[in-house]
Each structure stands twice: as structure tokens, then as C-alpha cells.
Design a protein around this motif. Structure first.
Motif, PDB file in Angstrom:
ATOM      1  N   ALA A 178       0.835  -1.207   0.000  1.00 55.57           N
ATOM      2  CA  ALA A 178       0.000   0.000   0.000  1.00 55.57           C
ATOM      3  C   ALA A 178       0.864   1.249   0.000  1.00 55.57           C
ATOM      4  CB  ALA A 178      -0.916   0.000   1.227  1.00 55.57           C
ATOM      5  N   ALA A 179       2.014   1.175   0.655  1.00 57.25           N
ATOM      6  CA  ALA A 179       2.905   2.337   0.735  1.00 57.25           C
ATOM      7  C   ALA A 179       3.725   2.526  -0.531  1.00 57.25           C
ATOM      8  CB  ALA A 179       3.837   2.190   1.937  1.00 57.25           C
ATOM      9  N   ARG A 180       4.163   1.413  -1.133  1.00 58.07           N
ATOM     10  CA  ARG A 180       5.092   1.498  -2.272  1.00 58.07           C
ATOM     11  C   ARG A 180       4.453   1.164  -3.617  1.00 58.07           C
ATOM     12  NH1 ARG A 180      10.664   1.450  -0.725  1.00 58.07           N
ATOM     13  NH2 ARG A 180      10.752   2.345   1.370  1.00 58.07           N
ATOM     14  N   GLY A 181       3.343   0.453  -3.609  1.00 64.27           N
ATOM     15  CA  GLY A 181       2.679   0.105  -4.859  1.00 64.27           C
ATOM     16  C   GLY A 181       3.347  -1.009  -5.631  1.00 64.27           C
ATOM     17  N   GLU A 182       4.256  -1.745  -4.975  1.00 67.87           N
ATOM     18  CA  GLU A 182       4.947  -2.832  -5.660  1.00 67.87           C
ATOM     19  C   GLU A 182       5.368  -3.911  -4.670  1.00 67.87           C
ATOM     20  OE1 GLU A 182       8.245  -0.932  -7.498  1.00 67.87           O
ATOM     21  OE2 GLU A 182       9.326  -0.596  -5.619  1.00 67.87           O
ATOM     22  N   PHE A 183       5.607  -5.113  -5.213  1.00 64.44           N
ATOM     23  CA  PHE A 183       6.064  -6.231  -4.389  1.00 64.44           C
ATOM     24  C   PHE A 183       7.551  -6.451  -4.643  1.00 64.44           C
ATOM     25  CE2 PHE A 183       6.977 -10.654  -3.439  1.00 64.44           C
ATOM     26  CZ  PHE A 183       6.318 -10.840  -2.219  1.00 64.44           C
ATOM     27  N   GLY A 184       8.299  -6.702  -3.554  1.00 62.14           N
ATOM     28  CA  GLY A 184       9.731  -6.935  -3.686  1.00 62.14           C
ATOM     29  C   GLY A 184      10.252  -7.713  -2.496  1.00 62.14           C
ATOM     30  N   ILE A 185      11.554  -7.661  -2.279  1.00 62.59           N
ATOM     31  CA  ILE A 185      12.183  -8.404  -1.193  1.00 62.59           C
ATOM     32  C   ILE A 185      11.672  -7.955   0.176  1.00 62.59           C
ATOM     33  CG2 ILE A 185      14.162  -6.820  -1.079  1.00 62.59           C
ATOM     34  CD1 ILE A 185      14.211 -10.635  -0.413  1.00 62.59           C
ATOM     35  N   PRO A 187       8.488  -6.569   1.203  1.00 63.24           N
ATOM     36  CA  PRO A 187       7.219  -7.186   1.602  1.00 63.24           C
ATOM     37  C   PRO A 187       7.300  -8.706   1.617  1.00 63.24           C
ATOM     38  CG  PRO A 187       7.052  -6.281  -0.622  1.00 63.24           C
ATOM     39  CD  PRO A 187       8.339  -5.781  -0.035  1.00 63.24           C
ATOM     40  N   GLY A 188       8.198  -9.270   0.776  1.00 64.45           N
ATOM     41  CA  GLY A 188       8.389 -10.719   0.795  1.00 64.45           C
ATOM     42  C   GLY A 188       8.917 -11.188   2.139  1.00 64.45           C
ATOM     43  N   THR A 189       9.821 -10.415   2.735  1.00 64.45           N
ATOM     44  CA  THR A 189      10.364 -10.751   4.057  1.00 64.45           C
ATOM     45  C   THR A 189       9.285 -10.628   5.128  1.00 64.45           C
ATOM     46  OG1 THR A 189      12.540  -9.933   3.377  1.00 64.45           O
ATOM     47  CG2 THR A 189      12.159 -10.203   5.746  1.00 64.45           C
ATOM     48  N   LEU A 190       8.494  -9.574   5.059  1.00 62.86           N
ATOM     49  CA  LEU A 190       7.395  -9.404   6.021  1.00 62.86           C
ATOM     50  C   LEU A 190       6.411 -10.569   5.902  1.00 62.86           C
ATOM     51  CD1 LEU A 190       6.654  -5.563   5.664  1.00 62.86           C
ATOM     52  CD2 LEU A 190       8.113  -6.717   7.329  1.00 62.86           C
ATOM     53  N   PHE A 191       6.153 -10.982   4.668  1.00 64.66           N
ATOM     54  CA  PHE A 191       5.275 -12.138   4.433  1.00 64.66           C
ATOM     55  C   PHE A 191       5.867 -13.380   5.079  1.00 64.66           C
ATOM     56  CE2 PHE A 191       4.082 -15.933   2.094  1.00 64.66           C
ATOM     57  CZ  PHE A 191       2.711 -15.815   1.981  1.00 64.66           C
ATOM     58  N   ALA A 192       7.166 -13.613   4.877  1.00 64.05           N
ATOM     59  CA  ALA A 192       7.823 -14.812   5.420  1.00 64.05           C
ATOM     60  C   ALA A 192       7.742 -14.857   6.946  1.00 64.05           C
ATOM     61  CB  ALA A 192       9.285 -14.854   4.963  1.00 64.05           C
ATOM     62  N   ILE A 193       7.965 -13.716   7.582  1.00 66.07           N
ATOM     63  CA  ILE A 193       7.911 -13.664   9.053  1.00 66.07           C
ATOM     64  C   ILE A 193       6.547 -14.133   9.550  1.00 66.07           C
ATOM     65  CG2 ILE A 193       7.899 -12.129  11.065  1.00 66.07           C
ATOM     66  CD1 ILE A 193       9.935 -10.361   9.519  1.00 66.07           C
ATOM     67  N   GLN A 194       5.496 -13.527   8.991  1.00 69.53           N
ATOM     68  CA  GLN A 194       4.157 -13.863   9.475  1.00 69.53           C
ATOM     69  C   GLN A 194       3.700 -15.233   8.972  1.00 69.53           C
ATOM     70  OE1 GLN A 194       2.075 -10.458  10.406  1.00 69.53           O
ATOM     71  NE2 GLN A 194       0.021 -11.285  10.182  1.00 69.53           N
ATOM     72  N   PHE A 195       4.242 -15.691   7.861  1.00 68.36           N
ATOM     73  CA  PHE A 195       3.909 -17.025   7.351  1.00 68.36           C
ATOM     74  C   PHE A 195       4.415 -18.100   8.313  1.00 68.36           C
ATOM     75  CE2 PHE A 195       5.003 -20.848   4.893  1.00 68.36           C
ATOM     76  CZ  PHE A 195       3.780 -21.127   4.292  1.00 68.36           C
ATOM     77  N   VAL A 249      18.530  -7.473   9.737  1.00 69.59           N
ATOM     78  CA  VAL A 249      19.714  -6.864  10.362  1.00 69.59           C
ATOM     79  C   VAL A 249      20.971  -7.095   9.527  1.00 69.59           C
ATOM     80  CG1 VAL A 249      20.515  -8.834  11.770  1.00 69.59           C
ATOM     81  CG2 VAL A 249      20.819  -6.488  12.612  1.00 69.59           C
ATOM     82  N   PHE A 250      20.957  -8.087   8.635  1.00 70.06           N
ATOM     83  CA  PHE A 250      22.134  -8.417   7.831  1.00 70.06           C
ATOM     84  C   PHE A 250      22.204  -7.625   6.526  1.00 70.06           C
ATOM     85  CE2 PHE A 250      21.187 -12.261  10.359  1.00 70.06           C
ATOM     86  CZ  PHE A 250      22.367 -12.318  11.097  1.00 70.06           C
ATOM     87  N   GLY A 251      21.192  -6.799   6.268  1.00 67.08           N
ATOM     88  CA  GLY A 251      21.236  -5.914   5.103  1.00 67.08           C
ATOM     89  C   GLY A 251      20.904  -6.565   3.784  1.00 67.08           C
ATOM     90  N   PHE A 252      20.213  -7.713   3.832  1.00 67.81           N
ATOM     91  CA  PHE A 252      19.872  -8.435   2.599  1.00 67.81           C
ATOM     92  C   PHE A 252      18.475  -8.087   2.079  1.00 67.81           C
ATOM     93  CE2 PHE A 252      22.524 -11.984   4.683  1.00 67.81           C
ATOM     94  CZ  PHE A 252      23.708 -11.399   4.238  1.00 67.81           C
ATOM     95  N   THR A 253      17.773  -7.238   2.783  1.00 63.63           N
ATOM     96  CA  THR A 253      16.341  -7.069   2.489  1.00 63.63           C
ATOM     97  C   THR A 253      15.988  -5.651   2.019  1.00 63.63           C
ATOM     98  OG1 THR A 253      15.976  -6.683   4.866  1.00 63.63           O
ATOM     99  CG2 THR A 253      15.601  -8.907   4.041  1.00 63.63           C
ATOM    100  N   GLY A 254      16.834  -5.097   1.189  1.00 63.31           N
ATOM    101  CA  GLY A 254      16.523  -3.812   0.576  1.00 63.31           C
ATOM    102  C   GLY A 254      16.292  -2.702   1.583  1.00 63.31           C
ATOM    103  N   ASP A 255      15.164  -2.017   1.431  1.00 62.08           N
ATOM    104  CA  ASP A 255      14.849  -0.885   2.306  1.00 62.08           C
ATOM    105  C   ASP A 255      14.288  -1.319   3.662  1.00 62.08           C
ATOM    106  OD1 ASP A 255      15.674   0.888   0.390  1.00 62.08           O
ATOM    107  OD2 ASP A 255      13.668   1.223  -0.435  1.00 62.08           O
ATOM    108  N   LEU A 256      14.034  -2.597   3.818  1.00 61.75           N
ATOM    109  CA  LEU A 256      13.581  -3.104   5.117  1.00 61.75           C
ATOM    110  C   LEU A 256      14.811  -3.394   5.959  1.00 61.75           C
ATOM    111  CD1 LEU A 256      11.278  -4.092   6.978  1.00 61.75           C
ATOM    112  CD2 LEU A 256      11.571  -6.364   5.956  1.00 61.75           C
ATOM    113  N   LYS A 257      15.026  -2.555   6.969  1.00 61.28           N
ATOM    114  CA  LYS A 257      16.240  -2.674   7.766  1.00 61.28           C
ATOM    115  C   LYS A 257      15.895  -2.870   9.245  1.00 61.28           C
ATOM    116  CE  LYS A 257      18.575   0.472   4.545  1.00 61.28           C
ATOM    117  NZ  LYS A 257      19.216  -0.596   3.790  1.00 61.28           N
ATOM    118  N   LEU A 258      16.872  -3.380   9.980  1.00 63.47           N
ATOM    119  CA  LEU A 258      16.718  -3.575  11.418  1.00 63.47           C
ATOM    120  C   LEU A 258      18.076  -3.337  12.067  1.00 63.47           C
ATOM    121  CD1 LEU A 258      14.615  -4.480  13.582  1.00 63.47           C
ATOM    122  CD2 LEU A 258      15.496  -6.807  13.312  1.00 63.47           C
ATOM    123  N   SER A 259      18.116  -2.460  13.058  1.00 59.98           N
ATOM    124  CA  SER A 259      19.380  -2.168  13.734  1.00 59.98           C
ATOM    125  C   SER A 259      19.797  -3.341  14.607  1.00 59.98           C
ATOM    126  CB  SER A 259      19.241  -0.911  14.587  1.00 59.98           C
ATOM    127  OG  SER A 259      18.393  -1.172  15.702  1.00 59.98           O
TER     128      SER A 259
END
Length: 314
Positions: A178-185, A187-195, A249-259
Motif C-alpha cells: 500500500a505504501a510502495r505500490g509494488e512487491f519486492g524483497i 514485503p516478501g520478508t514481512l510475508f515470510a515472518i508472518q507465514f 539486520v544483515f542488510g539483505f532485504t533492501g529498504d527493510l532494515k533492522l538495527s
């Protein structure tokens, strides 16, 4: 004469009072049934996941989009739940936890529930489409899988839980789309977590409600019963949930980051959930399953809060 008039006035007032009470009770009953047919508590928790995903994906916050996402998300989840209760009405009547739902209890007709489901479907797709077409598409896919695949498979095979985990995991990623208008790594990571999270959560529920589910003929546990095999799989998926949760946290997930700090907090939360999964393996009791279920709800809620807070505070 005075006494007679007083009795008449009293009778009229009493009838008005009774009529008002009945009207109030009727309104309360309708509202209660509406909450049950759409599973308001569950729907709100799903909306919460979508909003968290939106905050993670948004470069600038649009409160209009947030409002549309919340309303559209509720419509979509509410529709899925209404369809589910229509399809399972006869089975719901057999189980203690569901026999008092509006349809099996006779308080709501199938036609009324179907109208609610259809209206919610149309309103949900239209609302999400205003945000962007992909958000509406994933919302529609969620309803389809939940209603046409997961629901009928619940009485056929434990694989239903795997199918049901797909629509269950969509809301978190839906917010990002909804925020970006596209699917990528991201939202795919967010999907995997909740899956992955779906499995320990729903298998824990299936464990402590095993006897009740048997009355309805539902196959909710991977081995078909609350045994060591099921407990081992719960532990495995709990570990996968934790791994998926700290990958950013390892920087593999594009703009989805975690300190690093955020990852440590998430890791510690995950260890708590793993502890209760191990307790279930050790004790194999309904009480241990309930504790795991509660810890899983706390985990996914706090994880989403930590991810959002980490983005804005880091």
C-alpha cells in the motif's frame, strides 16, 4: 376515577419502558452478532499488522492512505470470516466454542450473512483499489484462498494450515505494498515472518482445542493429534520464525532494515516463544499449548512495534 386513570398511565409508561428496553436489547444483539460474524477482534489485529507494514514501507506518511488501509483491511477480513461461518455453519453447531455463533445459534440467517460478506468484499476491494491496484489484488487473493481453499480443506487434511498461512501472512506485507505500490524483497520478508509464525500459533490453538475440533471433523495438527511429532514441528517453525525475523539486520532485504539493537530485542522475544514451544514438547498439556499461543500473540505484536520503532528511532 383517579385510580383508574393512574393505572392507565402506569400501564402506558410500563409498555413504553418495556418497548425501549427491547429495542435497546435488539440493537445490542445486532451489534454483538455483527462483531461475531466479522470476528471483530481478529479483524482489528489484522488491520494492526497492515498498518505496521505501511509504516515500514512509507517514505512519507499519508493519513488518508492509512485510513483507507484500515477500513479496506477490515472489510476484507470481515468478508473472509463471514464466508467461513456460512460454509461451516453445520460444523460450528457441533463444537462448544462455535455453537453460539450467529448462524448456528439461529440469530442470523445465511442470506443475511451472505449479504454482509458480499458487501464487505466489494467495499474492501474498492477501498484498497483507491490506494493502488496491487493492494486490492492481494486483498482479493487473500479472500479467495481463505474462503475457497483453506476453509474446505480444514475437514480434509492438515495441509489446510499451510494453505491458511498464506492469507494469514498477507496483511503485514499488504501494508508495504500500500505504501510502495509494488512487491519486492521487503514485503516478501514481512510475508515470510508472518507465514512461519502462523504454524506455532495455530498448532498451539489446535492442540488445546483438539477435542473440540474433533467434534467438527477438523484436521488442525500436522500429525493429526497432540503428540511429540506435532511438538517437534512447532519447535522447528518457531525457530524459522525467529530466523526470518532477524534477517533484515544483515542488510539483505533492501529498504527493510533492522538495527543491531532492534535485532537483539526481537531475538530475545523469539527466545521466549521458543521456551514455551520447548515447554509444550516437555509437558504436552493444553495449558502449555495455551501459554505458547499467548506468547506467539505477544511476539508478533511486539515484533511489529519494534520494527516500526526501530525505523523511526534509528
Amino acid at each position: 376515577m383517579f385510580k383508574t386513570n393512574f393505572q392507565v398511565i402506569f400501564a402506558v409508561a410500563n409498555n413504553l419502558a418495556l418497548s425501549t428496553i427491547k429495542s435497546t436489547v435488539s440493537v445490542v444483539s445486532i451489534w454483538t452478532d455483527f462483531k461475531e460474524i466479522t470476528k471483530m477482534g481478529l479483524s482489528i489485529s489484522v488491520v494492526f499488522s497492515s498498518i505496521a507494514g505501511y509504516f515500514l514501507g512509507a517514505e512519507t506518511i499519508s493519513f488518508t492512505t492509512l485510513l483507507l488501509l484500515a477500513i479496506g483491511g477490515y472489510f476484507m477480513v470481515g468478508a473472509s470470516n463471514a464466508y467461513n461461518q456460512i460454509i461451516e455453519k453445520d460444523l460450528d453447531a457441533l463444537m462448544d466454542r462455535t455453537k453460539n455463533r450467529p448462524i448456528p445459534a439461529g440469530r442470523m440467517s445465511v442470506n443475511t450473512a451472505f449479504v454482509i460478506a458480499v458487501l464487505f468484499t466489494l467495499a474492501g476491494i474498492a477501498t484498497l483499489y483507491v490506494i493502488n491496484p496491487k493492494t486490492a489484488m492481494y486483498g482479493a487473493i487473500s479472500i479467495f484462498i481463505y474462503t475457497c481453499m483453506y476453509t474446505p480443506l480444514k475437514t480434509k487434511t492438515p495441509i489446510a494450515v499451510f494453505i491458511g498461512a498464506i492469507p494469514g501472512a498477507i496483511p503485514f506485507m499488504l501494508g508495504w505494498v500500500a505504501a510502495r505500490g509494488e512487491f519486492g524483497i521487503e514485503p516478501g520478508t514481512l510475508f515470510a515472518i508472518q507465514f512461519f509464525w502462523q504454524f506455532p500459533h495455530f498448532w498451539a490453538i489446535g492442540w488445546f482445542l483438539h477435542e473440540d475440533y474433533k467434534k467438527g471433523g477438523f484436521f488442525m495438527l500436522p500429525t493429526g493429534k497432540p503428540d511429540k511429532g506435532t511438538a517437534v514441528q512447532i519447535i522447528m517453525y518457531t525457530i524459522w520464525t525467529l530466523i526470518a525475523s532477524i534477517i533484515p539486520v544483515f542488510g539483505f532485504t533492501g529498504d527493510l532494515k533492522l538495527s543491531i539493537v532492534g535485532a537483539i530485542v526481537v531475538f530475545l522475544l523469539g527466545l521466549i516463544m521458543i521456551y514455551y514451544a520447548l515447554q509444550l514438547f516437555k509437558l504436552r498439556t493444553p495449558k502449555a499449548a495455551k501459554q505458547l499461543m499467548l506468547s506467539s500473540v505477544i511476539y508478533i505484536t511486539l515484533l511489529q512495534i519494534v520494527f516500526v520503532a526501530d525505523k523511526f528511532l534509528s
